[in-house]
Design a protein around this motif. Structure first.
Motif, PDB file in Angstrom:
ATOM      1  N   ARG A 166       0.853  -1.194   0.000  1.00  0.00           N
ATOM      2  CA  ARG A 166       0.000   0.000   0.000  1.00  0.00           C
ATOM      3  C   ARG A 166       0.889   1.244   0.000  1.00  0.00           C
ATOM      4  NH1 ARG A 166      -4.395  -0.050   4.608  1.00  0.00           N
ATOM      5  NH2 ARG A 166      -4.993   1.794   3.395  1.00  0.00           N
ATOM      6  N   GLY A 167       0.433   2.289  -0.670  1.00  0.00           N
ATOM      7  CA  GLY A 167       1.152   3.558  -0.650  1.00  0.00           C
ATOM      8  C   GLY A 167       2.170   3.731  -1.744  1.00  0.00           C
ATOM      9  N   ASP A 168       2.297   2.742  -2.647  1.00  0.00           N
ATOM     10  CA  ASP A 168       3.277   2.851  -3.731  1.00  0.00           C
ATOM     11  C   ASP A 168       2.608   2.543  -5.070  1.00  0.00           C
ATOM     12  OD1 ASP A 168       5.914   3.297  -4.708  1.00  0.00           O
ATOM     13  OD2 ASP A 168       6.209   1.140  -4.881  1.00  0.00           O
ATOM     14  N   GLU A 169       1.339   2.931  -5.200  1.00  0.00           N
ATOM     15  CA  GLU A 169       0.580   2.578  -6.398  1.00  0.00           C
ATOM     16  C   GLU A 169       0.797   3.531  -7.557  1.00  0.00           C
ATOM     17  OE1 GLU A 169      -1.914   1.386  -2.765  1.00  0.00           O
ATOM     18  OE2 GLU A 169      -0.840   3.176  -3.452  1.00  0.00           O
ATOM     19  N   HIS A 170       1.343   4.717  -7.308  1.00  0.00           N
ATOM     20  CA  HIS A 170       1.383   5.754  -8.347  1.00  0.00           C
ATOM     21  C   HIS A 170       2.812   6.166  -8.702  1.00  0.00           C
ATOM     22  CE1 HIS A 170      -2.647   6.134  -6.544  1.00  0.00           C
ATOM     23  NE2 HIS A 170      -3.021   6.476  -7.757  1.00  0.00           N
ATOM     24  N   GLU A 171       2.939   6.699  -9.910  1.00  0.00           N
ATOM     25  CA  GLU A 171       4.214   7.263 -10.380  1.00  0.00           C
ATOM     26  C   GLU A 171       4.362   8.648  -9.745  1.00  0.00           C
ATOM     27  OE1 GLU A 171       6.448   5.910 -12.285  1.00  0.00           O
ATOM     28  OE2 GLU A 171       5.497   4.342 -13.475  1.00  0.00           O
ATOM     29  N   LEU A 172       4.746   8.660  -8.476  1.00  0.00           N
ATOM     30  CA  LEU A 172       4.755   9.907  -7.720  1.00  0.00           C
ATOM     31  C   LEU A 172       5.743   9.794  -6.572  1.00  0.00           C
ATOM     32  CD1 LEU A 172       3.397  12.700  -7.128  1.00  0.00           C
ATOM     33  CD2 LEU A 172       1.755  11.462  -5.709  1.00  0.00           C
ATOM     34  N   ILE A 173       6.582  10.804  -6.422  1.00  0.00           N
ATOM     35  CA  ILE A 173       7.474  10.882  -5.272  1.00  0.00           C
ATOM     36  C   ILE A 173       7.381  12.278  -4.665  1.00  0.00           C
ATOM     37  CG2 ILE A 173       9.091   9.141  -6.153  1.00  0.00           C
ATOM     38  CD1 ILE A 173      10.988  11.442  -6.874  1.00  0.00           C
ATOM     39  N   VAL A 174       7.676  12.360  -3.381  1.00  0.00           N
ATOM     40  CA  VAL A 174       7.731  13.630  -2.665  1.00  0.00           C
ATOM     41  C   VAL A 174       9.173  13.852  -2.243  1.00  0.00           C
ATOM     42  CG1 VAL A 174       6.939  14.908  -0.652  1.00  0.00           C
ATOM     43  CG2 VAL A 174       5.379  13.362  -1.809  1.00  0.00           C
ATOM     44  N   ARG A 175       9.662  15.055  -2.458  1.00  0.00           N
ATOM     45  CA  ARG A 175      11.040  15.357  -2.062  1.00  0.00           C
ATOM     46  C   ARG A 175      11.149  16.819  -1.641  1.00  0.00           C
ATOM     47  NH1 ARG A 175      13.882  18.187  -5.620  1.00  0.00           N
ATOM     48  NH2 ARG A 175      13.090  18.496  -7.736  1.00  0.00           N
ATOM     49  N   ASP A 176      12.263  17.142  -1.053  1.00  0.00           N
ATOM     50  CA  ASP A 176      12.593  18.538  -0.741  1.00  0.00           C
ATOM     51  C   ASP A 176      11.522  19.209   0.118  1.00  0.00           C
ATOM     52  OD1 ASP A 176      14.242  20.753  -0.803  1.00  0.00           O
ATOM     53  OD2 ASP A 176      13.327  21.599  -2.608  1.00  0.00           O
ATOM     54  N   GLN A 177      11.179  18.560   1.250  1.00  0.00           N
ATOM     55  CA  GLN A 177      10.226  19.178   2.174  1.00  0.00           C
ATOM     56  C   GLN A 177      10.929  20.281   2.964  1.00  0.00           C
ATOM     57  OE1 GLN A 177       7.230  16.897   4.482  1.00  0.00           O
ATOM     58  NE2 GLN A 177       8.379  17.522   6.275  1.00  0.00           N
ATOM     59  N   ARG A 178      10.321  21.485   2.991  1.00  0.00           N
ATOM     60  CA  ARG A 178      10.946  22.634   3.653  1.00  0.00           C
ATOM     61  C   ARG A 178       9.929  23.369   4.522  1.00  0.00           C
ATOM     62  NH1 ARG A 178      15.762  24.905   1.210  1.00  0.00           N
ATOM     63  NH2 ARG A 178      16.563  23.484  -0.393  1.00  0.00           N
ATOM     64  N   PRO A 179      10.042  23.257   5.842  1.00  0.00           N
ATOM     65  CA  PRO A 179       9.220  24.120   6.707  1.00  0.00           C
ATOM     66  C   PRO A 179       9.781  25.547   6.654  1.00  0.00           C
ATOM     67  CG  PRO A 179      10.067  22.181   7.881  1.00  0.00           C
ATOM     68  CD  PRO A 179      10.838  22.301   6.614  1.00  0.00           C
ATOM     69  N   LEU A 180       8.944  26.518   6.398  1.00  0.00           N
ATOM     70  CA  LEU A 180       9.381  27.904   6.232  1.00  0.00           C
ATOM     71  C   LEU A 180       8.700  28.796   7.254  1.00  0.00           C
ATOM     72  CD1 LEU A 180       9.170  28.102   2.338  1.00  0.00           C
ATOM     73  CD2 LEU A 180      11.240  27.903   3.697  1.00  0.00           C
ATOM     74  N   GLN A 181       9.468  29.756   7.736  1.00  0.00           N
ATOM     75  CA  GLN A 181       8.950  30.765   8.656  1.00  0.00           C
ATOM     76  C   GLN A 181       9.667  32.073   8.368  1.00  0.00           C
ATOM     77  OE1 GLN A 181       9.049  29.731  12.818  1.00  0.00           O
ATOM     78  NE2 GLN A 181       8.759  31.838  13.504  1.00  0.00           N
ATOM     79  N   PHE A 182       8.894  33.140   8.159  1.00  0.00           N
ATOM     80  CA  PHE A 182       9.519  34.433   7.887  1.00  0.00           C
ATOM     81  C   PHE A 182       8.560  35.543   8.305  1.00  0.00           C
ATOM     82  CE2 PHE A 182       7.339  32.984   4.100  1.00  0.00           C
ATOM     83  CZ  PHE A 182       6.628  34.087   3.674  1.00  0.00           C
ATOM     84  N   ARG A 183       9.146  36.704   8.510  1.00  0.00           N
ATOM     85  CA  ARG A 183       8.367  37.859   8.959  1.00  0.00           C
ATOM     86  C   ARG A 183       8.063  38.754   7.761  1.00  0.00           C
ATOM     87  NH1 ARG A 183      10.310  39.483  14.554  1.00  0.00           N
ATOM     88  NH2 ARG A 183       9.722  37.296  14.644  1.00  0.00           N
ATOM     89  N   ARG A 184       6.807  39.156   7.669  1.00  0.00           N
ATOM     90  CA  ARG A 184       6.365  40.011   6.574  1.00  0.00           C
ATOM     91  C   ARG A 184       6.041  41.391   7.143  1.00  0.00           C
ATOM     92  NH1 ARG A 184       1.159  37.832   3.688  1.00  0.00           N
ATOM     93  NH2 ARG A 184       0.360  38.320   5.768  1.00  0.00           N
TER      94      ARG A 184
END
Length: 238
Positions: A166-184
């Motif tokens: 389960r969880g590997d049925e599609h031609e799809l990968i996730v990479r480069d996860q980046r939590p971001l925090q900045f002041r505007r």
């Protein structure tokens, strides 16, 4: 519509400053247009994305309804003394018009996968809070849940190529996860910081509704579009 590619000179301090702040990069991209396109959903908007495929190459992609002028970005974050303008802009409309149902493409999407949750002690009927999906499984599910109404379907793998039950049925990968925090500006307190998680999806899709997919490619997918999320690009399948 236009698709623009700009190579960032990461050795320059101004380039590093832009890359570290989605707010500053958003401003720099908007400065490429004398009259910024509307952001009220009445038409295609300016979308942008940073790709870091290798340590030696960082690319800024922009999709826009009018042709941009990136002279200021070349001065700040490019190679001003090099031959040529420093960026490449392609007419995107012809490519979009040629999309047809059943076509298969490789794709890349940088997005902000979120869901709505209740506060820990909230009561029934109280408003929900937007929260980031943290795991690749939930991030993939976020995209799979949106594929039909975005005009495409992600190609499924043959069973013999699936590594998991389960969880590997599609031609799809996730990479480069980046939590971001900045002041505007004008915010001064950390409680007012902008926070979101940006992830990049690579995969293969099949066009199910060309008109809807064209809208996805020119209006973006998901939240945080002003800060480098929502832009999907297509490439021929190898």
């Amino acid at each position: 519509m236009y698709l623009t590619r700009f190579r960032v000179n990461t050795g320059r301090s101004d380039a590093q400053r832009l890359l570290s702040s989605p707010h500053l990069m958003h401003g720099a991209v908007n400065m490429s247009f004398p009259i910024p396109p509307p952001r009220d959903g009445s038409g295609p908007r300016v979308l942008w994305r940073i790709d870091r495929d290798t340590a030696a190459e960082t690319l800024l992609f922009i999709v826009s309804p009018t042709r941009p002028d990136l002279t200021h970005l070349v001065d700040q974050a490019g190679w001003p003394a090099a031959d040529g303008p420093g960026w490449t802009t392609f007419a995107y409309g012809q490519f979009l018009t040629a999309l047809a149902k059943g076509d298969t493409w490789g794709f890349r999407l940088t997005a902000n996968p979120v869901h709505s949750i209740h506060h820990q002690h909230s009561k029934k009927g109280e408003p929900t809070k937007r929260a980031a999906h943290r795991t690749p499984h939930h991030q993939m599910r976020w995209l799979l849940d949106r594929q039909e109404r975005a005009g495409f379907e992600i190609v499924q793998k043959p069973e013999e190529r699936r590594l998991l039950e389960r969880g590997d049925e599609h031609e799809l990968i996730v990479r480069d996860q980046r939590p971001l925090q900045f002041r505007r500006p004008p915010a001064k307190a950390s409680r007012d910081d902008v926070r979101f998680t940006k992830v990049t999806f690579d995969g293969r899709l099949r066009v199910t509704d060309p008109d809807v997919l064209r809208r996805t490619l020119t209006h973006g997918l998901g939240k945080a579009k002003a800060y480098g999320c929502g832009l999907m690009t297509l490439a021929p399948v190898r």
